[in-house]
Design an enzyme around this catalytic site. Structure first.
Site, PDB file in Angstrom:
ATOM      1  N   SER A  95      48.985   1.862  26.662  1.00  0.00           N
ATOM      2  CA  SER A  95      47.763   2.348  25.831  1.00  0.00           C
ATOM      3  C   SER A  95      48.268   3.729  25.653  1.00  0.00           C
ATOM      4  O   SER A  95      47.245   4.863  25.186  1.00  0.00           O
ATOM      5  CB  SER A  95      47.339   2.689  27.161  1.00  0.00           C
ATOM      6  OG  SER A  95      47.802   3.481  28.495  1.00  0.00           O
ATOM      7  N   LYS A 132      49.002  13.168  26.625  1.00  0.00           N
ATOM      8  CA  LYS A 132      47.853  11.859  26.224  1.00  0.00           C
ATOM      9  C   LYS A 132      46.628  12.719  27.169  1.00  0.00           C
ATOM     10  O   LYS A 132      46.754  13.018  28.303  1.00  0.00           O
ATOM     11  CB  LYS A 132      48.623  10.778  27.659  1.00  0.00           C
ATOM     12  CG  LYS A 132      48.211   9.260  27.248  1.00  0.00           C
ATOM     13  CD  LYS A 132      48.311   8.269  28.439  1.00  0.00           C
ATOM     14  CE  LYS A 132      47.428   6.910  27.929  1.00  0.00           C
ATOM     15  NZ  LYS A 132      48.186   5.939  28.974  1.00  0.00           N
ATOM     16  N   SER A 192      52.397   0.820  30.446  1.00  0.00           N
ATOM     17  CA  SER A 192      52.461   1.876  29.204  1.00  0.00           C
ATOM     18  C   SER A 192      52.880   3.002  28.482  1.00  0.00           C
ATOM     19  O   SER A 192      52.249   3.329  27.079  1.00  0.00           O
ATOM     20  CB  SER A 192      50.751   2.105  29.462  1.00  0.00           C
ATOM     21  OG  SER A 192      49.546   0.965  29.111  1.00  0.00           O
TER      22      SER A 192
END
Length: 500
Positions: A166, A83, A190
């Site tokens: 996210s 990420k 998330s």
């Protein structure tokens, strides 16, 4: 030379891929090239925001050498993507924000280093909501690979829908078989929510289990790194490599040694008490999600587990509490992005204060500005006691609710989100609609408990539904075992989107 047809590589779990690499059926370079090619084939999904083939293949060659020399680490040659909230030396680190466009870190995050030490090969960086703020992955300000402008990440099960946020790019990369393993971060859900929306497995460990060093901060008392992969078995292998104390670099890191989370994966769950909170099954829960969750719970009963009714009475307070505490911490953490030392700086300004104002106005997106403003307000003189202090008190009560519940059960189960993934743009300019989607994931985050999402079936439009499992502190092994046993009885985690 490979004996395994490359077309099958992306269907292998991490344990199988590790076996293929060790038996020389496939090389680390071939595995890396295969997944890089797949990522390029599916640029329309917007999952990757940075790739560096030279760096990836150099890492893969090093792992092939280690495999040949017999000095290979446990995950030698396994491709992984990170990420874009973790800083990396070989790839830009932007946190999905214009504020950090083109930023190249001089060091790797601890989680990145630990996975590299375990032998993983980095494929690239994955799209995320700006500074990890969002529930849909529609808030990224960075252009994905193959795009000229920022674009939302698309759910591979239906490209007109959001993947969740996210960590949306991370969930999509696993779901679309663009990477066998990825990292994500979970502040208020998330990892779990996008894992649910994309039909993959993801786990957030106990707060402090994985180092936050090198993870671009959103809310320091909530942010936690975790893995996402196809199965609980894969997540166990990744989490074992990621966790462990890091006291010299992260003051919130717990002095708890790393564990082999795969050691107890085949333990019986006969007699396991699974708590079912009444508050997670109210009117706001969509019927299709409830049906899938109920079916998964019935599977647990068949496996010998017992369902126990429990109550988490302050569940509905988790949203206002979270959206006071997280923005407060964000307003403090993001004050460092002022155009002085690194990142974006406005071109035209009159003086230092004008530079601060223009830099931050240009560099931050709407959702980030919204949270900074809320956070600054609740921390301001005259409002601190009324809002922030009260929120912290209720946070402690939410944590106490869980401890009371765990007197009667071993694990807690329920839905991850009230609905399946919604359409891109469906929530329009209504941030509250996104915030409300976090109702079932926020309580565990506020309490610092480990939680995970396990594929549990499909709802409206054939979209995936995840079952949320929550454990007590340091019970990641029990969580992963329970998830693994469900996955041995079902095949939802093995299913792939059509055309992938």
């Amino acid at each position: 030379m490979s004996n395994t047809p490359s077309s099958e590589l992306h269907d292998l779990g991490i344990a199988q891929l590790t076996s293929a690499l060790r038996s020389k059926q496939v090389s680390a370079v071939e595995a890396a090239q295969h997944f890089l090619a797949r990522a390029r084939q599916h640029l329309n999904l917007g999952a990757y925001v940075a790739m560096n083939e030279d760096a990836t293949l150099a890492q893969a060659r090093a792992q092939d050498a280690a495999l040949a020399a017999g000095t290979a680490a446990p995950l030698a040659g396994v491709p992984i993507a990170h990420k874009d909230i973790f800083v990396t030396r070989d790839f830009p680190s932007t946190a999905g924000s214009k504020m950090l466009a083109g930023y190249q870190s001089p060091f790797d995050a601890t989680v990145v280093t630990r996975l590299a030490d375990a032998g993983c090969v980095t494929l690239g960086k994955l799209n995320c909501d700006e500074f990890a703020m969002g529930s849909a992955n529609e808030n990224s300000a960075v252009a994905p690979v193959g795009y000229d402008a920022p674009a939302p990440v698309r759910n591979p099960w239906d490209t007109s829908r959001i993947p969740g946020g996210s960590s949306g790019g991370s969930a999509v990369a696993v779901s679309a078989r663009l990477a066998p393993a990825v990292t994500g971060t979970d502040t208020g859900g998330s990892i779990r929510q996008p894992a649910s929306f994309c039909g993959v497995t993801g786990i957030k460990p106990t707060y402090g289990r994985a180092s936050r060093y090198g993870m671009i901060a959103f809310a320091s008392s909530l942010d936690q790194a975790g893995p996402m992969a196809r199965s609980a078995e894969d997540c166990a292998l990744l989490l074992s490599a990621m966790c462990g104390p890091d006291p010299d670099r992260d003051s919130t890191s717990l002095d708890v040694p790393a564990e082999d989370f795969s050691a107890k994966l085949n333990d019986s769950i006969d007699g396991l008490r699974i708590g079912i909170p009444a508050e997670f099954f109210g009117d706001g829960l969509a019927g299709d999600v409830r049906a899938a969750v109920d079916a998964a719970l019935k599977e647990y009963e068949k496996l010998g587990a017992k369902l126990v009714p429990i109550s988490l009475p302050r569940t509905e307070l988790s949203i206002p509490v979270y959206y006071i505490i997280a923005p407060a911490e964000a307003s403090s953490n993001l004050s460092r992005f002022d155009g002085v030392k690194f990142g974006h700086r406005a071109k035209d300004y009159a003086d230092l204060v004008d530079m601060y104002k223009k830099t931050r106005a240009e560099g931050f997106g709407d959702e980030v500005k919204r949270r900074i403003m809320i956070g600054t307000y609740v921390l301001s003189h005259g409002y601190y006691d009324a809002y922030y202090l009260q929120a912290q008190k209720i946070r402690r009560m939410i944590a106490d609710d869980f401890q009371n519940a765990f007197k009667d059960c071993d694990l807690i189960a329920g839905p991850v989100a009230p609905s399946v993934a919604w359409k891109l743009g469906e929530h329009g300019n209504d941030p509250l609609a996104d915030y409300l989607a976090d109702i079932f994931t926020l309580p565990a985050s506020l309490a610092g408990l480990p939680g995970m999402s396990v594929p549990a079936g499909f709802g409206a439009g054939g979209m995936p539904v995840g079952l949320q499992l929550i454990g007590n502190y340091f019970q990641e092994g029990r969580l992963l075992n329970a998830a693994h046993r469900l996955q041995q009885a079902t095949d939802f985690h093995l299913r792939a989107p059509e055309g992938i």
